[in-house]
Design a protein around this motif. Structure first.
Motif, PDB file in Angstrom:
ATOM      1  N   GLN A 194      59.585 -50.337  45.924  1.00 29.20           N
ATOM      2  CA  GLN A 194      58.169 -50.284  45.579  1.00 29.20           C
ATOM      3  C   GLN A 194      57.605 -48.868  45.680  1.00 29.20           C
ATOM      4  OE1 GLN A 194      56.847 -53.391  48.203  1.00 29.20           O
ATOM      5  NE2 GLN A 194      58.126 -54.867  47.122  1.00 29.20           N
ATOM      6  N   ALA A 195      58.138 -48.072  46.607  1.00 32.74           N
ATOM      7  CA  ALA A 195      57.739 -46.661  46.641  1.00 32.74           C
ATOM      8  C   ALA A 195      58.217 -45.955  45.376  1.00 32.74           C
ATOM      9  CB  ALA A 195      58.313 -45.980  47.879  1.00 32.74           C
ATOM     10  N   PRO A 249      51.649 -47.455  47.452  1.00 32.06           N
ATOM     11  CA  PRO A 249      50.796 -46.286  47.725  1.00 32.06           C
ATOM     12  C   PRO A 249      51.543 -45.196  48.479  1.00 32.06           C
ATOM     13  CG  PRO A 249      49.612 -48.312  48.209  1.00 32.06           C
ATOM     14  CD  PRO A 249      51.043 -48.701  47.953  1.00 32.06           C
ATOM     15  N   GLY A 250      52.459 -45.620  49.375  1.00 31.52           N
ATOM     16  CA  GLY A 250      53.243 -44.636  50.118  1.00 31.52           C
ATOM     17  C   GLY A 250      54.105 -43.783  49.211  1.00 31.52           C
ATOM     18  N   GLY A 251      54.702 -44.418  48.182  1.00 33.46           N
ATOM     19  CA  GLY A 251      55.493 -43.658  47.230  1.00 33.46           C
ATOM     20  C   GLY A 251      54.647 -42.657  46.466  1.00 33.46           C
ATOM     21  N   GLY A 252      53.424 -43.066  46.086  1.00 34.21           N
ATOM     22  CA  GLY A 252      52.514 -42.146  45.412  1.00 34.21           C
ATOM     23  C   GLY A 252      52.080 -41.013  46.320  1.00 34.21           C
ATOM     24  N   GLY A 296      55.472 -32.031  47.044  1.00 37.16           N
ATOM     25  CA  GLY A 296      55.445 -30.803  46.256  1.00 37.16           C
ATOM     26  C   GLY A 296      56.375 -30.837  45.056  1.00 37.16           C
ATOM     27  N   SER A 297      57.136 -31.929  44.894  1.00 30.47           N
ATOM     28  CA  SER A 297      58.018 -32.075  43.743  1.00 30.47           C
ATOM     29  C   SER A 297      58.089 -33.548  43.369  1.00 30.47           C
ATOM     30  CB  SER A 297      59.426 -31.543  44.039  1.00 30.47           C
ATOM     31  OG  SER A 297      60.310 -31.851  42.981  1.00 30.47           O
ATOM     32  N   ARG A 298      57.454 -33.914  42.267  1.00 28.80           N
ATOM     33  CA  ARG A 298      57.498 -35.318  41.840  1.00 28.80           C
ATOM     34  C   ARG A 298      58.905 -35.694  41.381  1.00 28.80           C
ATOM     35  NH1 ARG A 298      52.378 -36.865  42.299  1.00 28.80           N
ATOM     36  NH2 ARG A 298      50.694 -35.413  41.740  1.00 28.80           N
ATOM     37  N   ARG A 299      59.634 -34.742  40.830  1.00 22.70           N
ATOM     38  CA  ARG A 299      61.010 -34.984  40.398  1.00 22.70           C
ATOM     39  C   ARG A 299      61.902 -35.347  41.581  1.00 22.70           C
ATOM     40  NH1 ARG A 299      64.727 -31.174  41.036  1.00 22.70           N
ATOM     41  NH2 ARG A 299      66.805 -31.539  40.163  1.00 22.70           N
ATOM     42  N   MET A 300      61.843 -34.573  42.669  1.00 18.88           N
ATOM     43  CA  MET A 300      62.695 -34.850  43.826  1.00 18.88           C
ATOM     44  C   MET A 300      62.275 -36.135  44.531  1.00 18.88           C
ATOM     45  SD  MET A 300      65.231 -32.940  43.953  1.00 18.88           S
ATOM     46  CE  MET A 300      65.787 -33.630  45.515  1.00 18.88           C
ATOM     47  N   THR A 301      60.971 -36.418  44.558  1.00 16.75           N
ATOM     48  CA  THR A 301      60.516 -37.671  45.148  1.00 16.75           C
ATOM     49  C   THR A 301      61.122 -38.856  44.411  1.00 16.75           C
ATOM     50  OG1 THR A 301      58.415 -36.663  45.797  1.00 16.75           O
ATOM     51  CG2 THR A 301      58.496 -39.067  45.719  1.00 16.75           C
ATOM     52  N   MET A 302      61.075 -38.792  43.068  1.00 17.57           N
ATOM     53  CA  MET A 302      61.645 -39.863  42.247  1.00 17.57           C
ATOM     54  C   MET A 302      63.136 -39.999  42.498  1.00 17.57           C
ATOM     55  SD  MET A 302      60.467 -41.967  39.773  1.00 17.57           S
ATOM     56  CE  MET A 302      61.283 -43.188  40.797  1.00 17.57           C
TER      57      MET A 302
END
Length: 504
Positions: free
Chosen positions: A402-403, A348-351, A358-364
């Motif tokens: 897991q994140a 859930p923390g990763g989500g 603000g950027s799903r690409r950079m989070t990944m």
């Protein structure tokens, strides 16, 4: 959203009912692991046969996730999840009543299909939560449901021990495994009558044609053909591994290879049939209808390195701590189990990070890179390492793993809505491909510090390669943080204001 998470109303009711369905499917899928020794003694199995059953536990999960993704897009998550949970009782009861190795193998192969349940809830949750909150919603679904594997390890042995009075004083693994299937089937009926596929007034979008993934360009079609090869190839690797312990002879192995080749060609034909008009130039998608399959391919690789490595590490971690630090089996098992406990908040923390940054690409990219560095550091753990630091390093690495899983499925529902089930099925299947590939590699490495170091370094390097792909080639999905999903009009959003209010 978090403020009303436990209200059990509207979309939160759907979320809780769905993650618990996933939880039960994982309890069923992992109900063999705590009883390997008991089953070995009761049936008189060899060590090779015990390992074969463990391989069978994941064998059909890969094609099942793809097939269930197609069924899901056509019939909806309510019916699909309910039927899968009801089906779980059949192989569970068969395994519980098995009297020989062949019966154990057949029932376990049938039971491995239940491991495909994960992809169903991805579509269900995506229907009920807007893009701006999809990350944490999918993370809660995946993380809390994934905890079922740890629950199986902790609860089922106690249940089997408590019911030993019904098994002549021996641990009653048969009753425990049978009960998991019965409970899943009962919950399947409950789920069927207590959830809806979509909120009121919202239309469930289905693919234009069924049987294969619909793509929107010829380049995407050929990439789809390429990315389908490992999904069948890994089954060939499993067959070869089984043949190494004598369960298949060379003639039978050749027959399996031919069947798998036929499976790939059939799958390729179905994809061609779905995309025939586009490939022949008779159909051209308008810009707003197009999506790039390369984005799906990158997500498949991210799940290969994060969920694939999680399944592999969970399988070897108890032995790693036991042999590296000379611990008892019980203590090593408890330390290793804490890896799975991280699912409760890491996924859930990763989500949540994906929703917030603000950027799903950079989070990944960042989470995958952190995972790669974490595994490289774990490659340096040896018998001279300080045990508490080794545990802390393992937990830190598991957080990034897991994140990263949560971040992957924060993007999956945003790629192309009407084929979300099929995309989720393919991405999820790549997690199992990764697990089999990593575990096969591990089985050939030397025991001890050298083998462990090579294993963790391989995980780390693979993750860093995917980090590079994410940074340079992964694109931010359209409408990543929008108020409504692709294909929904503002008017439809007004109808949903009581459910998707700002207060939530």
């Amino acid at each position: 959203m978090l403020k009303e998470l436990f209200s059990f109303k509207d979309r939160y009711r759907i979320l809780h009912l769905t993650w618990f369905a996933f939880f039960l499917s994982f309890v069923v899928w992992f109900n063999y692991a705590p009883f390997q020794t008991a089953v070995k003694e009761a049936i008189g199995l060899t060590e090779g046969q015990v390992r074969t059953i463990a391989i069978c536990n994941v064998a059909l999960t890969v094609p099942a996730r793809i097939i269930i993704g197609m069924v899901l897009d056509k019939y909806g998550p309510r019916i699909t999840y309910s039927l899968l949970l009801i089906y779980a009782a059949i192989p569970c009861l068969a395994f519980a009543m098995a009297q020989n190795f062949s019966q154990l193998v057949i029932s376990r192969l049938a039971l491995s299909i239940v491991g495909a349940g994960f992809v169903i809830g991805i579509r269900m949750v995506a229907e009920w939560f807007s893009p701006k909150e999809i990350g944490i919603a999918e993370g809660i679904y995946g993380g809390w449901g994934n905890f079922g594997s740890a629950a199986a390890a902790f609860i089922l042995p106690s249940l089997a021990t408590a019911s030993a009075v019904f098994a002549a004083g021996q641990i009653n693994w048969r009753l425990a495994i049978a009960l998991t299937g019965i409970i899943a089937a009962v919950y399947g009926v409950i789920y069927l009558f207590n959830v809806e596929d979509t909120p009121s007034g919202k239309v469930y979008q289905r693919p234009n044609r069924h049987g294969g993934i619909e793509v929107t360009s010829q380049k995407s079609f050929w990439l789809l053909m390429l990315m389908n090869i490992p999904l069948v190839g890994i089954l060939g690797l499993l067959a070869w591994r089984i043949s190494q312990i004598g369960l298949l002879n060379q003639t039978q192995l050749l027959i399996v290879y031919l069947l798998l080749l036929g499976l790939y060609l059939f799958q390729a034909y179905k994809c061609w049939d779905v995309n025939r008009d586009m490939m022949q130039g008779k159909k051209r998608y308008p810009p707003e209808e197009r999506y790039e399959f390369s984005q799906v391919a990158i997500l498949e690789l991210t799940y290969f390195v994060n969920f694939g490595s999680e399944l592999a590490v969970v399988s070897m971690l108890p032995g790693f701590f036991e042999t590296t630090f000379s611990l008892s089996k019980v203590l090593a098992g408890m330390i290793a189990a804490s890896y799975a406990f991280m699912n409760l908040f890491a996924r859930p923390g990763g989500g949540w990070v994906s929703d917030t940054l603000g950027s799903r690409r950079m989070t990944m990219t960042v989470l995958t890179g952190g995972m790669g560095l974490g595994y490289l550091l774990m490659g340096g753990v040896s018998s001279s390492f300080w045990l508490p630091l080794a545990i802390a390093l393992t937990m830190l690495c598991s957080f990034f793993v897991q994140a990263g899983e949560g971040s992957t499925f924060a993007i999956v529902p945003l790629v192309k809505r009407r084929v979300t089930g099929q995309i989720a099925g393919n991405v999820g299947a790549y997690g199992n491909v990764g697990a089999v590939a990593y575990l096969t590699l591990y089985s050939f490495l030397p025991a001890g510090d050298v083998g462990n170091r090579i294993f963790f370094q391989t995980l780390g390097i693979a993750a860093l390669i995917v980090t590079f792909l994410c940074y340079f080639f992964l694109k931010e999905p359209k409408g990543s943080f929008a108020e409504h999903h692709e294909g929904e009009t503002p008017e439809m959003e007004v109808e949903k204001l009581p459910i998707f209010s700002e207060e939530s």
